[in-house]
Design an enzyme around this catalytic site. Structure first.
Site, PDB file in Angstrom:
ATOM      1  N   ASP A  71      13.963  -7.465 -15.398  1.00  0.00           N
ATOM      2  CA  ASP A  71      13.258  -8.659 -15.264  1.00  0.00           C
ATOM      3  C   ASP A  71      12.034  -8.737 -16.580  1.00  0.00           C
ATOM      4  O   ASP A  71      11.044  -9.261 -16.397  1.00  0.00           O
ATOM      5  CB  ASP A  71      13.080  -9.645 -14.663  1.00  0.00           C
ATOM      6  N   LYS A 183      12.608 -14.335  -8.011  1.00  0.00           N
ATOM      7  CA  LYS A 183      11.880 -13.047  -8.135  1.00  0.00           C
ATOM      8  C   LYS A 183      10.482 -13.465  -8.399  1.00  0.00           C
ATOM      9  O   LYS A 183      10.207 -14.296  -9.159  1.00  0.00           O
ATOM     10  CB  LYS A 183      11.908 -11.897  -8.645  1.00  0.00           C
ATOM     11  N   GLU A 223       7.619 -11.310  -3.132  1.00  0.00           N
ATOM     12  CA  GLU A 223       6.663  -9.458  -3.743  1.00  0.00           C
ATOM     13  C   GLU A 223       4.893  -9.419  -3.438  1.00  0.00           C
ATOM     14  O   GLU A 223       4.628 -10.280  -4.567  1.00  0.00           O
ATOM     15  CB  GLU A 223       7.487  -9.209  -4.737  1.00  0.00           C
ATOM     16  N   GLU A 225       2.621  -7.738  -3.702  1.00  0.00           N
ATOM     17  CA  GLU A 225       2.103  -5.828  -4.649  1.00  0.00           C
ATOM     18  C   GLU A 225       0.918  -5.478  -4.217  1.00  0.00           C
ATOM     19  O   GLU A 225      -0.030  -6.213  -4.758  1.00  0.00           O
ATOM     20  CB  GLU A 225       2.772  -5.805  -5.598  1.00  0.00           C
ATOM     21  N   LYS A 265      10.290  -8.304  -0.695  1.00  0.00           N
ATOM     22  CA  LYS A 265       9.790  -6.560  -2.172  1.00  0.00           C
ATOM     23  C   LYS A 265       8.165  -6.342  -1.785  1.00  0.00           C
ATOM     24  O   LYS A 265       8.122  -6.628  -2.399  1.00  0.00           O
ATOM     25  CB  LYS A 265      10.495  -6.937  -3.387  1.00  0.00           C
ATOM     26  N   SER A 334      14.542  -2.133  -4.997  1.00  0.00           N
ATOM     27  CA  SER A 334      14.407  -3.383  -5.933  1.00  0.00           C
ATOM     28  C   SER A 334      13.537  -2.191  -6.859  1.00  0.00           C
ATOM     29  O   SER A 334      12.270  -2.831  -7.168  1.00  0.00           O
ATOM     30  CB  SER A 334      13.275  -4.413  -5.673  1.00  0.00           C
ATOM     31  N   TYR A 396       4.445  -7.036 -16.399  1.00  0.00           N
ATOM     32  CA  TYR A 396       4.811  -7.144 -17.433  1.00  0.00           C
ATOM     33  C   TYR A 396       5.325  -8.475 -17.015  1.00  0.00           C
ATOM     34  O   TYR A 396       6.559  -9.238 -18.030  1.00  0.00           O
ATOM     35  CB  TYR A 396       5.963  -6.145 -16.643  1.00  0.00           C
TER      36      TYR A 396
END
Length: 396
Positions: A71, A183, A223, A225, A265, A334, A396
């Protein structure tokens, strides 16, 4: 008299309905009057897609399989293409993503694929819908729905994730196009604090996104992170992640998110990328599983770890170490770069290399499939696959 409003669950769609629906399904509801069993004023709420969400989450969290994260935004995909000497054009992005989704037998190891919006609506170079190719491989199509990171005012040079505005109608359209999960990535930086403000903003944004996704039939991948940036040790990562995960699940509950219909995630618990004391796979597994047990309800069906700049082999070894004993959750992967790095270099933008590139993708997918089952040995890995991919301040 107080009453509780219960939304009736919808029938589960079969695979063919994922991509062939011509109109958006309108949730059907029924109101049941009953004597309250909870404090007055409490509304019992469940998504009209509840059964389907649970089925989708379980399909993705199936034994020996994980998620291919493909993605990357057009800008980031352009950087990947530039690394092999290709111009960032839609045709080149289409060619590369066609290579990925059409790898023969990919569905044996991959249960879900996260797509960028362009890819969700795109066809392969042969004219087939990308989502159709995935469904034929028994891979659930997913969609990145966040709009990226921007500076968080009032913080210590930290960020927040934008994209909640208009998310509901976008999610409804993505569902109609064939997506069945979503996501949303937000990040927390240890070198910059993290501040209370940044942690709460990250947790609240994830919770609002998750509630909106479930209301529109999409299983939300949550997610949070913890970036690898920094020279901190593994204990500091554990401390920060513990706080972040607590905040995330607190706000998920406040927003009435159904835990059985989400996937988490997270980052693995590792030292910072610049820390001199490196952790073994067993140490990463011990810290990470300890954190999971302290913070994650067993109702969550799948923990799909991100690789976060680890090398292809490192990410696989760490995942394998976590699956040496049974877990209450499906502990899987993932990965984006940790599945695609060698594949991209093998391809090099040349049609005659497609088969070799797909084989490289399948090798990495199979390795992580074995790691999800706790059966990966690391034998025969190339030096290329052992190269780290950490990028400071990666976006990203």
């Amino acid at each position: 008299m107080a009453s509780a409003s219960l939304l009736k669950t919808s029938p589960v769609l079969d695979k063919s309905e994922w991509v062939k629906g011509h109109t958006l399904r309108q949730p059907s509801t029924s109101v049941v009057r009953c004597h309250p069993v909870a404090p007055p004023g409490l509304t019992v709420r469940a998504s009209s897609y509840a059964d389907e969400l649970v089925k989708t989450a379980k399909a993705i969290a199936s034994p020996g399989r994980g998620i291919l994260a493909m993605d990357e935004s057009n800008a980031t995909c352009g950087k990947r293409l530039a690394s092999i000497g290709l111009e960032n054009t839609e045709a080149n992005r289409q060619a590369y993503r066609t290579l990925l989704v059409s790898a023969p037998g990919l569905g044996q190891y991959i249960s879900g694929a996260i797509l960028f919006e362009e890819t969700l609506y795109q066809t392969t170079i042969d004219g087939k819908k990308m989502v159709d190719v995935l469904v034929e491989q028994n891979i659930v199509p997913g969609i990145k729905v966040d709009k990226g990171l921007v500076p968080l005012a009032g913080s210590n040079n930290e960020s927040w994730c934008q994209g909640l505005d208009g998310l509901a109608p976008r999610s409804a359209a993505y569902y109609q196009q064939g997506a069945r999960f979503a996501k949303w990535r937000t990040v927390v930086s240890i070198p910059n604090g993290p501040t209370e403000l940044a942690v709460k903003e990250a947790a609240w944004g994830l919770a609002r996104y998750a509630a909106i996704s479930q209301d529109n039939g999409l299983v939300p991948i949550v997610e949070p992170e913890i970036l690898l940036d920094g020279d901190h040790g593994i204990d500091r990562t554990f401390e920060v992640a513990k706080k972040v995960w607590a905040e995330v699940f607190f706000y998920l509950a406040q927003n009435n998110v159904m835990f059985e219909g989400i996937l988490l995630k997270p980052s693995m618990v590792t030292p910072g990328a610049e820390c001199k004391d490196r952790a073994t796979p067993q140490q990463v597994a011990d810290y990470t599983l300890s954190l999971l047990r302290q913070r994650i309800p067993p109702a969550v069906p799948g923990i799909m770890f991100l690789s976060g700049g680890q090398s292809e082999v490192e990410a696989t070894l760490n995942l394998n170490a976590m699956n040496q004993a049974p877990n209450p959750w499906h502990v899987s992967f993932s990965y984006a770069r940790a599945l695609q790095n060698t594949c991209l270099k093998k391809w090099g933008g040349r049609p005659e290399n497609v088969k070799d590139a797909q084989e490289a993708l399948l090798i990495r997918a199979k390795a992580n499939s074995l790691a999800q089952l706790g059966k990966y040995t690391g034998e025969g890995e190339s030096e290329e696959a052992k190269q780290g991919m950490f990028v400071k301040g990666y976006v990203y």
